[in-house]
Design a protein around this motif. Structure first.
Motif, PDB file in Angstrom:
ATOM      1  N   UNK A  60       0.827  -1.208   0.000  1.00 49.56           N
ATOM      2  CA  UNK A  60       0.000   0.000   0.000  1.00 49.56           C
ATOM      3  C   UNK A  60       0.865   1.263   0.000  1.00 49.56           C
ATOM      4  N   UNK A  61       2.030   1.167  -0.651  1.00 48.13           N
ATOM      5  CA  UNK A  61       2.892   2.328  -0.890  1.00 48.13           C
ATOM      6  C   UNK A  61       2.972   2.490  -2.405  1.00 48.13           C
ATOM      7  N   UNK A  62       2.797   3.696  -2.920  1.00 43.87           N
ATOM      8  CA  UNK A  62       2.720   3.885  -4.363  1.00 43.87           C
ATOM      9  C   UNK A  62       4.024   3.495  -5.056  1.00 43.87           C
ATOM     10  N   UNK A  63       3.942   3.007  -6.313  1.00 43.48           N
ATOM     11  CA  UNK A  63       5.157   2.667  -7.063  1.00 43.48           C
ATOM     12  C   UNK A  63       6.103   3.857  -7.191  1.00 43.48           C
ATOM     13  N   UNK A  64       5.533   5.053  -7.383  1.00 38.76           N
ATOM     14  CA  UNK A  64       6.370   6.251  -7.525  1.00 38.76           C
ATOM     15  C   UNK A  64       7.152   6.519  -6.243  1.00 38.76           C
ATOM     16  N   UNK A  65       6.494   6.344  -5.092  1.00 40.07           N
ATOM     17  CA  UNK A  65       7.169   6.576  -3.814  1.00 40.07           C
ATOM     18  C   UNK A  65       8.276   5.548  -3.595  1.00 40.07           C
ATOM     19  N   UNK A  66       7.992   4.289  -3.917  1.00 37.37           N
ATOM     20  CA  UNK A  66       9.006   3.242  -3.763  1.00 37.37           C
ATOM     21  C   UNK A  66      10.218   3.548  -4.633  1.00 37.37           C
ATOM     22  N   UNK A  67       9.956   3.954  -5.881  1.00 44.21           N
ATOM     23  CA  UNK A  67      11.046   4.274  -6.808  1.00 44.21           C
ATOM     24  C   UNK A  67      11.887   5.438  -6.275  1.00 44.21           C
ATOM     25  N   UNK A  68      11.230   6.474  -5.759  1.00 40.17           N
ATOM     26  CA  UNK A  68      11.958   7.637  -5.248  1.00 40.17           C
ATOM     27  C   UNK A  68      12.795   7.276  -4.022  1.00 40.17           C
ATOM     28  N   UNK A  69      12.251   6.424  -3.161  1.00 39.82           N
ATOM     29  CA  UNK A  69      13.014   5.995  -1.981  1.00 39.82           C
ATOM     30  C   UNK A  69      14.242   5.205  -2.420  1.00 39.82           C
ATOM     31  N   UNK A  70      14.056   4.293  -3.374  1.00 36.49           N
ATOM     32  CA  UNK A  70      15.179   3.487  -3.855  1.00 36.49           C
ATOM     33  C   UNK A  70      16.257   4.351  -4.503  1.00 36.49           C
ATOM     34  N   UNK A  72      16.876   7.412  -3.725  1.00 34.55           N
ATOM     35  CA  UNK A  72      17.407   8.369  -2.767  1.00 34.55           C
ATOM     36  C   UNK A  72      16.921   9.787  -2.963  1.00 34.55           C
ATOM     37  N   UNK A  73      15.832   9.961  -3.731  1.00 37.07           N
ATOM     38  CA  UNK A  73      15.303  11.305  -3.971  1.00 37.07           C
ATOM     39  C   UNK A  73      14.145  11.648  -3.040  1.00 37.07           C
ATOM     40  N   UNK A  74      13.759  10.706  -2.174  1.00 32.48           N
ATOM     41  CA  UNK A  74      12.702  10.967  -1.206  1.00 32.48           C
ATOM     42  C   UNK A  74      13.023  10.244   0.093  1.00 32.48           C
ATOM     43  N   UNK A  75      12.855  10.942   1.210  1.00 35.18           N
ATOM     44  CA  UNK A  75      13.053  10.323   2.520  1.00 35.18           C
ATOM     45  C   UNK A  75      11.716   9.739   2.971  1.00 35.18           C
ATOM     46  N   UNK A  76      11.639   8.426   3.209  1.00 32.61           N
ATOM     47  CA  UNK A  76      10.358   7.819   3.577  1.00 32.61           C
ATOM     48  C   UNK A  76       9.920   8.213   4.982  1.00 32.61           C
ATOM     49  N   UNK A  77       8.619   8.289   5.184  1.00 32.22           N
ATOM     50  CA  UNK A  77       8.081   8.533   6.519  1.00 32.22           C
ATOM     51  C   UNK A  77       8.175   7.244   7.333  1.00 32.22           C
ATOM     52  N   UNK A  78       8.019   7.351   8.638  1.00 32.20           N
ATOM     53  CA  UNK A  78       8.049   6.157   9.480  1.00 32.20           C
ATOM     54  C   UNK A  78       6.895   5.227   9.112  1.00 32.20           C
ATOM     55  N   UNK A  79       5.748   5.800   8.695  1.00 34.92           N
ATOM     56  CA  UNK A  79       4.606   4.974   8.280  1.00 34.92           C
ATOM     57  C   UNK A  79       4.961   4.142   7.054  1.00 34.92           C
ATOM     58  N   UNK A  80       5.639   4.770   6.092  1.00 33.34           N
ATOM     59  CA  UNK A  80       6.054   4.048   4.886  1.00 33.34           C
ATOM     60  C   UNK A  80       7.023   2.929   5.236  1.00 33.34           C
TER      61      UNK A  80
END
Length: 218
Positions: A60-70, A72-80
């Motif tokens: 339940x985490x968007x593909x775009x968010x997963x890609x950005x985390x991988x 290194x362009x987005x810092x994930x929240x603790x919920x993620x």
């Protein structure tokens, strides 16, 4: 420590919560921790043979968010991080550098410590037989596929190899336009990025060993 359910139905990692309440880390240490999250996430995803969309569907985490985390362009929240940790059945600490690869390239996993998860409508039980951490790329599982269970019509995983060996029962595998009916003792080796799907056409559970090996990036 494995994540535990909260009263609201979420997932909680007590050790992670304790760390959040502790004194802040120096900025250089924070940067080092954050920069390590993406590579650890990608390593877990590829070792489990999951595409971005498949991991998104499970976590339940968007593909775009997963890609950005991988990347290194987005810092994930603790919920993620909690959602991803629950999906892979690892502690949140796995992503922030507190789970180190063993000094020896040998990991022994007793049967009683083997991690299992259910998929689909609960008629597919996946039991991991490969190491959860360490200097390894290969992922393997012993999977029990219930009578009549089937996968999505078009599975595509990251580039690499898949090897399927049927221990008991029957499994029908479609790779591209080819259909293979495997029974006990049969195996099928194919490229993971090829469109593929499977189903159990029989009236009994099939027991299958499934091995995935992603390609290493240069």
């Amino acid at each position: 420590m494995s994540p535990s359910a909260t009263s609201s139905g979420g997932v909680r990692d007590d050790a992670a919560a304790d760390r959040l309440a502790a004194a802040p880390l120096p900025e250089t240490e924070v940067s080092a921790v954050v920069s390590g999250i993406g590579p650890r996430l990608r390593s877990l995803r590829t070792r489990h043979g999951l595409s971005l969309q498949q991991l998104s569907d499970r976590s339940d985490v968007s593909p775009a968010a997963i890609h950005k985390v991988e990347q290194g362009t987005m810092v994930p929240t603790i919920t993620t991080l909690l959602k991803l940790a629950a999906t892979f059945q690892v502690p949140v600490a796995h992503f922030i550098g507190e789970v180190e690869a063993p000094d020896s390239p040998v990991v022994y996993t007793p049967a009683k410590q083997r991690r299992t998860r259910t998929e689909g409508d609960g008629d597919v039980v996946v039991g991991s037989i490969s190491a959860e951490s360490g200097p390894f790329d290969l992922a393997a599982s012993v999977t029990e596929i219930g009578a009549g269970a089937r996968s999505a019509e078009d599975n595509r995983h990251p580039a690499g190899e898949s090897l399927v060996h049927v221990q008991s029962g029957t499994l029908e595998l479609t790779v591209g336009r080819q259909v293979f009916r495997l029974t006990a003792g049969d195996s099928l080796h194919f490229r993971s990025e090829e469109s593929h799907s499977w189903r159990n056409p029989s009236g009994r559970t099939a027991k299958v060993v499934w091995v995935s090996l992603p390609e290493r990036r240069a």
